[in-house]
Design an enzyme around this catalytic site. Structure first.
Site, PDB file in Angstrom:
ATOM      1  N   HIS A 150     -46.856  -3.676  12.710  1.00 24.91           N
ATOM      2  CA  HIS A 150     -47.892  -3.881  11.697  1.00 24.91           C
ATOM      3  C   HIS A 150     -47.277  -4.289  10.364  1.00 24.91           C
ATOM      4  O   HIS A 150     -46.054  -4.224  10.182  1.00 24.91           O
ATOM      5  CB  HIS A 150     -48.708  -2.594  11.565  1.00 24.91           C
ATOM      6  CG  HIS A 150     -49.237  -2.098  12.868  1.00 24.91           C
ATOM      7  ND1 HIS A 150     -50.450  -2.488  13.380  1.00 24.91           N
ATOM      8  CD2 HIS A 150     -48.690  -1.266  13.807  1.00 24.91           C
ATOM      9  CE1 HIS A 150     -50.655  -1.910  14.551  1.00 24.91           C
ATOM     10  NE2 HIS A 150     -49.594  -1.167  14.834  1.00 24.91           N
ATOM     11  N   ARG A 209     -44.751  -8.670  11.847  1.00 23.84           N
ATOM     12  CA  ARG A 209     -46.161  -8.279  11.917  1.00 23.84           C
ATOM     13  C   ARG A 209     -46.863  -9.070  13.018  1.00 23.84           C
ATOM     14  O   ARG A 209     -46.454 -10.180  13.368  1.00 23.84           O
ATOM     15  CB  ARG A 209     -46.851  -8.537  10.578  1.00 23.84           C
ATOM     16  CG  ARG A 209     -48.271  -7.959  10.533  1.00 23.84           C
ATOM     17  CD  ARG A 209     -49.053  -8.401   9.311  1.00 23.84           C
ATOM     18  NE  ARG A 209     -50.419  -7.873   9.357  1.00 23.84           N
ATOM     19  CZ  ARG A 209     -51.405  -8.241   8.552  1.00 23.84           C
ATOM     20  NH1 ARG A 209     -51.184  -9.165   7.617  1.00 23.84           N
ATOM     21  NH2 ARG A 209     -52.593  -7.708   8.662  1.00 23.84           N
ATOM     22  N   HIS A 210     -47.931  -8.516  13.543  1.00 23.75           N
ATOM     23  CA  HIS A 210     -48.708  -9.171  14.601  1.00 23.75           C
ATOM     24  C   HIS A 210     -49.411 -10.424  14.078  1.00 23.75           C
ATOM     25  O   HIS A 210     -49.440 -10.703  12.879  1.00 23.75           O
ATOM     26  CB  HIS A 210     -49.747  -8.201  15.173  1.00 23.75           C
ATOM     27  CG  HIS A 210     -50.686  -7.659  14.131  1.00 23.75           C
ATOM     28  ND1 HIS A 210     -51.722  -8.391  13.598  1.00 23.75           N
ATOM     29  CD2 HIS A 210     -50.718  -6.457  13.488  1.00 23.75           C
ATOM     30  CE1 HIS A 210     -52.368  -7.682  12.706  1.00 23.75           C
ATOM     31  NE2 HIS A 210     -51.770  -6.494  12.605  1.00 23.75           N
TER      32      HIS A 210
END
Length: 639
Positions: free
Chosen positions: A566, A380-381
């Site tokens: 995401h 995930r970012h």
């Protein structure tokens, strides 16, 4: 801090505390580290056995949570068992059968334990000999590697109160010989007496069910394709022998004791209840013992629910019997690990206990030596600017002419210019300074673990591209590696506000902003193919398809692929690779909510089967907490 110090002084003898604080060692076995911290040897060994030897931290957490356990210094050994467990498509079919039979006919005795073939009966092993026991299994598996037929020959058998898959005779005899060899090897290494299973080897599908359910359960069983691809792994589990004949319950709601004889309840914890101890309890109350603390007391009956017996078992190690690789297999086919991880979240970070533990050492992935497996990493970012500073952060940082100036140290010193104007940041926010740091830490950890990342792909969201860039910086590959921006990796478009997708920064502008992107890459799913407010099925199908395309594209050019996207991507990009069907949308959302910034998972290819399985990432997890804004005027100038 005072409470922690109090626990520390209770659980570590006074004469050892000085040594524990001054002489912390950074290398050596988990037991050596615990001993250097001042823990008594017997307690350290008990903690490691009770947590599957997962890590020093898990053992320490267990010891601190069991400080009031009256049996902490009891020398009673744990009870162990050797099972053969399926993975891959067959495991998925068995899991589907489990769920369908439970929904249609309710639970029967088979649901208490996951699908398995019993190779050895339960046996006792001292805490000090658990490592040797696992070494015995590994040595036995090495001798038997690839000597069994693939797939194992199974046949369906039904009777009035039993349904199962029996191993055909020739293969069953070979498996019994394997179990006998393990018993001999274990006896040599540990002096433990082990009795191989002498009855017919089988996977139990249902038993002790109502007679009127036989026809339905039989039809469901007939839908299982016993010739599906499957690897079988020899696995050791253990359980606390004190609670063998107890009923297993799970806590639903928290409860703080009102009297000295009551037990504190934490959601997700397990409670062991002995029917013999219930005769003197008040109506609506039961007497039980907590798995997480070892403490006993009265508790309200409506705060708990019945649970499966295997939910409290500890996983000690598993090794593939049929696969030609030498890596141990993690069991995710029936969702047990995933369920335990969700339960750990509900227990809370400071009090949770991993029951079905993962192997001690993280997977080391290197393309430099030895037989290697392809790995897909999904991440995930980093921390988002709009989440930290609120949806009105643009008005804080941009003037009327669209000029940017940060108003907080956690805001980036500069942002990429956008051809559509700074308002495009409303739907496509950047990451914060701490988000950059988080990403760099992950890259540095990958570098330290000698993990090779051959290709890196990113969602078109700026926060994902920036995260990927700083992971490359941590890997010291920002000048070599190039990020392939893939629109097909964007999150579920139903979550985008309004009726339009974000106006993402073009790749050429990303490159002009000194972000390491590949300007020649042609996406598998261009932006024009993304649907606004797509259905959940469409999103899962898109994520699966683009992941398969990426892996196919890279197969002949490298080994390991990193996808930076995401929170939803960790589930959407890996679940169907394992041969599992997507969860329903409601359960999917619950999983996504638990994935933090820089949440990281690893999916490993199972030979040439076309299937993958989740396994330990090569890096440690990254834990971080929220902080509120601080204004010295508001805080320090109050009268």
């Amino acid at each position: 801090m005072a409470a922690k110090e109090q626990l520390y002084t209770q659980i570590i003898p006074r004469r050892n505390r000085q040594q524990g604080r001054a002489g912390t060692i950074r290398h050596g076995s988990s037991l050596e580290i615990l001993l250097s911290m001042g823990f008594p040897k017997s307690r350290a060994q008990k903690a490691l056995a009770s947590t599957g030897g997962r890590s020093v931290q898990a053992a320490c957490d267990w010891l601190f949570s069991h400080v009031a356990d009256p049996f902490l210094d009891d020398s009673l050994p744990r009870e162990y068992v050797l099972y053969l467990r399926p993975t891959g498509p067959l495991a998925q079919k068995l899991s589907e059968y489990w769920q369908q039979s439970k929904e249609i006919c309710g639970k029967n005795k088979a649901h208490n334990i996951f699908p398995h073939i019993t190779l050895c009966q339960f046996f006792m092993c001292e805490d000090s000999k658990v490592d040797a026991l696992c070494e015995a299994l590994q040595a036995t598996v090495t001798c038997w590697k690839s000597k069994l037929p693939n797939p194992l020959p199974l046949e369906l058998y039904t009777s009035s109160n039993f349904i199962g898959l029996f191993v055909k005779e020739d293969c069953a005899e070979a498996l019994k010989k394997f179990a006998a060899d393990f018993a001999t090897e274990a006896s040599l290494k540990t002096e433990v007496l082990i009795e191989p299973h002498k009855k017919q080897l089988h996977v139990t599908l249902a038993y002790h069910f109502q007679a009127n359910h036989l026809s339905t359960l039989e039809k469901l069983a007939q839908n299982i394709d016993i010739n599906l691809g499957c690897d079988w792994v020899a696995t050791i589990f253990s359980r606390d022998i004190r609670f063998v004949n107890h009923e297993t319950l799970q806590v639903l709601y928290p409860y703080l004791p009102q009297n000295d004889d009551e037990l504190e309840l934490v959601p997700g914890d397990y409670i062991f209840m002995s029917p013999a101890e219930q005769t003197s309890t008040s109506e609506g109350w039961i007497f039980g013992t907590s798995l997480a603390t070892g403490c006993s007391g009265l508790l309200p009956e409506n705060y708990i629910t019945k649970a499966d017996e295997c939910g409290t078992w500890v996983f000690h190690g598993s090794y593939s019997l049929l696969n030609t690789s030498h890596s141990s297999a993690l069991l995710v086919g029936d969702g047990v690990l995933e369920r335990r991880q969700q339960e750990e979240h509900s227990l809370g970070e400071t009090t949770s206990l991993t029951i079905i533990c993962q192997p001690v050492q993280p997977l080391r992935v290197s393309s430099q030596s030895g037989a290697k497996k392809r790995c897909l990493f999904v991440c995930r970012h980093g921390e988002r600017m709009d989440v930290v500073f609120g949806k009105y952060w643009l008005s804080q940082c941009f003037d009327a002419k669209g000029r940017y100036m940060r108003t907080n140290l956690n805001m980036l010193p500069s942002l990429p210019q956008r051809s559509g104007g700074y308002r495009d940041y409303e739907k496509d926010a950047p990451i914060t300074v701490l988000g950059c740091t988080q990403a760099r830490l992950v890259g540095e950890a990958l570098l330290e673990s000698n993990t090779v990342v051959d290709f890196i792909y990113s969602s078109p969201s700026l926060r994902c591209v920036q995260t990927a860039h700083h992971i490359l910086k941590g890997l010291k590959q920002e000048s070599k590696g190039k990020i392939r921006v893939e629109p097909g990796l964007f999150e579920w478009t139903k979550w985008v506000s309004g009726n339009t997708l974000p106006a993402w920064v073009p790749v050429t502008e990303l490159a002009s902003a000194n972000l390491s992107v590949d300007t020649t890459y042609r996406p598998h799913i261009p932006v024009s193919k993304l649907l606004v407010s797509e259905s959940y099925d469409t999103y899962m199908s898109r994520s699966f398809q683009v992941t398969k395309d990426i892996l196919s594209e890279c197969k002949s050019k490298g080994d390991n692929v990193l996808i930076v996207a995401h929170a939803s991507s960790l589930e959407a990009c890996t679940r169907q690779l394992q041969g599992l069907t997507p969860q329903n949308a409601k359960d999917f959302v619950q999983v996504v909510r638990k994935i933090p910034y820089l949440g990281f998972c690893c999916c490993e290819e199972l030979g040439d089967t076309g299937l993958w399985h989740l396994t330990d990432p090569p890096i440690l997890p990254l834990t971080h907490g929220p902080t509120g804004g601080f204004n010295w005027r508001d805080t320090l100038l109050q009268e």
